[in-house]
Design an enzyme around this catalytic site. Sequence first.
Site, mmCIF file in Angstrom:
data_model
loop_
_atom_site.group_PDB
_atom_site.id
_atom_site.type_symbol
_atom_site.label_atom_id
_atom_site.label_comp_id
_atom_site.label_asym_id
_atom_site.label_seq_id
_atom_site.Cartn_x
_atom_site.Cartn_y
_atom_site.Cartn_z
ATOM 1 N N CYS A 183 0.818 -1.200 0.000
ATOM 2 C CA CYS A 183 0.000 0.000 0.000
ATOM 3 C C CYS A 183 0.848 1.245 0.000
ATOM 4 O O CYS A 183 2.068 1.189 -0.031
ATOM 5 C CB CYS A 183 -0.867 0.039 1.257
ATOM 6 S SG CYS A 183 -1.681 -1.495 1.594
ATOM 7 N N ILE B 146 13.026 -11.551 -18.348
ATOM 8 C CA ILE B 146 13.143 -10.668 -19.510
ATOM 9 C C ILE B 146 14.285 -11.161 -20.388
ATOM 10 O O ILE B 146 15.352 -11.529 -19.895
ATOM 11 C CB ILE B 146 13.428 -9.211 -19.056
ATOM 12 C CG1 ILE B 146 12.149 -8.548 -18.544
ATOM 13 C CG2 ILE B 146 13.977 -8.371 -20.193
ATOM 14 C CD1 ILE B 146 12.292 -7.075 -18.249
ATOM 15 N N GLY C 286 14.965 -12.517 -5.804
ATOM 16 C CA GLY C 286 16.209 -12.959 -5.153
ATOM 17 C C GLY C 286 17.071 -11.844 -4.607
ATOM 18 O O GLY C 286 18.250 -12.063 -4.304
#
Length: 637
Positions: free
Chosen positions: A4, A293, A368
């Site tokens: 949040c 990616i 990680g």
Amino acid sequence: MLMCGITGIFAFNEVGRFSMINLANAVDQLSSRGPDFGDSFVDYFVGLGHRRLSVIDTSASGNQPMSDPTGRYTIVFNGEIYNYLSLRETLVKQGMQFRSNTDTEVLLQLYMTEGPTCLEKLNGFFAFAIFDKEKNTLFVARDRIGIKPLLYHFDEDKFLFASEMKALLSFGIEKQLDYISLKQYLQLNYIPAPHTIFKQVKKLLPGHYMLIANGQMTVQPYYQVSSEPAYSTTQKHTYEAQQKQLLDLFEEAVQKRLIADVPLGAFLSGGIDSSAVVAMAAKHMPQLNTFSIGYLDEPFFDETRYANLVAKHCGTNHTVFTLSNQDLYAYLFDMLDYLDEPFADSSALAVYILSKYTQKQVKVALSGDGADELFAGYHKHMGEYRMRTGGGLASLISTFAPLWRTLPKSRNNFLGNKIRQLHRFTSGTQLTARERYWQWASFATEQEAGNLLSSTTQQALEASLYEERKQDLLKHIQGESLEDFNDILYTDLHLVLPNDMLTKVDMMSMANGLEVRVPFLDHRIVDFAFSLPTDAKINRHMRKRILQDSFKSILPKELYNRPKKGFEVPLLKWLRTELRSLLENDLLQDQFIEEQGIFEVKAIQALKQQLFSKNPTDVHARIWGLLVFQHWWKKYF
């Protein structure tokens, strides 16, 4: 559990209370951090605001700000308490009653019964504030390692806090540049806490809490990892026993972070750290979603081969987002626009895009991060190790210092990168451990950073205060021997990890409404890592030794002790092509620099000249830092 944004005001008088009119706007500024719900609580001199991204107990009973049944205490909370169920069980036995299934309510009840000492019982990552109406106090705390951010402003009329600078500035704070922060930024490409780019805004340090009462602010540390290795190499704690303990702690940390009422996955880069997370998570969650990616135009940085190997080995649902340089470039300005403060770690772009794409499939991702700082995973760690152990190789490398100085250097290919590393190594041989650490952590020397500043800026910058701040950041580095090697990792834990790595992950994931969890930074693993002797982490042949050996049996053999690659976006290419016009006709244009008055025109001209020369070295990283600052400066001034 909630990722949040939080914000609030505690006014000390009617003048301070006038800022309350900005509370709703401050809450709105945090909407990307919490797209699911937003609300605020006002009690004359106190206002608390919250934006919610629901992860556990997604019902309305988990909405915030949350008050206890009597209305005495009210909380706004950003983060997760992983051991909240066992804490709740204990509180129920003590007679507490609960109206929701959230960790927010557990945290609130725990504070009501135990006060500030409740922090020692929390396993998680967080920033929160609790208002006690009866005592008229505000309690504010940040997690041990600094995974979640907390900025604040304090003056004679009020105390303000927020998860992000943009929310804090909504309260109308005067914006005055901190030139010491600027000089440190020009070296490091980020700004170290507790300072920010503005003199009037500070960051609460990791492992600290604050109490605001009677117009006064008290700041206290509640957590400190010891940098003294506690383990002896006796039979009781053999290297094998240490590996087993690491695996046990890690498995428990990962299991705790798999709890969610929304879709969950993991980042998988193909390096040992994210692969270890995925291997352990896949053991407890069949068909785990993993994401990486691929770089179409940058084969030197593309590690999808290793990521695919791990995904196949662990049986995950693997998705590779293959990007061209054009795809990367397409998101560049979206990322820059989100930055509240100059931050020039260029790999933030990769994290931004990975978060954006991952968020389309899951709301929570494991990562990680943190292993390099805990277990000595960086090239600079091997450099420091060789420096402290001496030997023929270190001497040989130093003998060729004049050669490394003249040869072309680059991060974008194997040979250029190797020459760059050798040059950096030899440049550190004549320095003390502290000065060497600072130089190896920087993209520019102190002199180079100072030369970029105009004479007016230099006059406004107090040299003694700059040195004081720098030495404070380096104070944990005491000795030069191998026994003191933990000092280097301890400094990384306080400088690089919270101010660069964790800031990057928090900002880029939150910009896209994704929550990222980091099992390596469970505080029990952090404590364990710092209890280990140096040779468990690094030796002449291997970095992150205990991590590599512990996971050797459960990961593909191709991952064992392979060279580390960080991701760099193709800055050099861009600055010479797509970004050239921005460089020469806009952000670093002579006339603009002169009118702005912060930088020295001639020094920037020289940098640009070097950029287009045959031997640009690391200059693109420094120019990128300037461009990021200028883009930010235009937005705020």
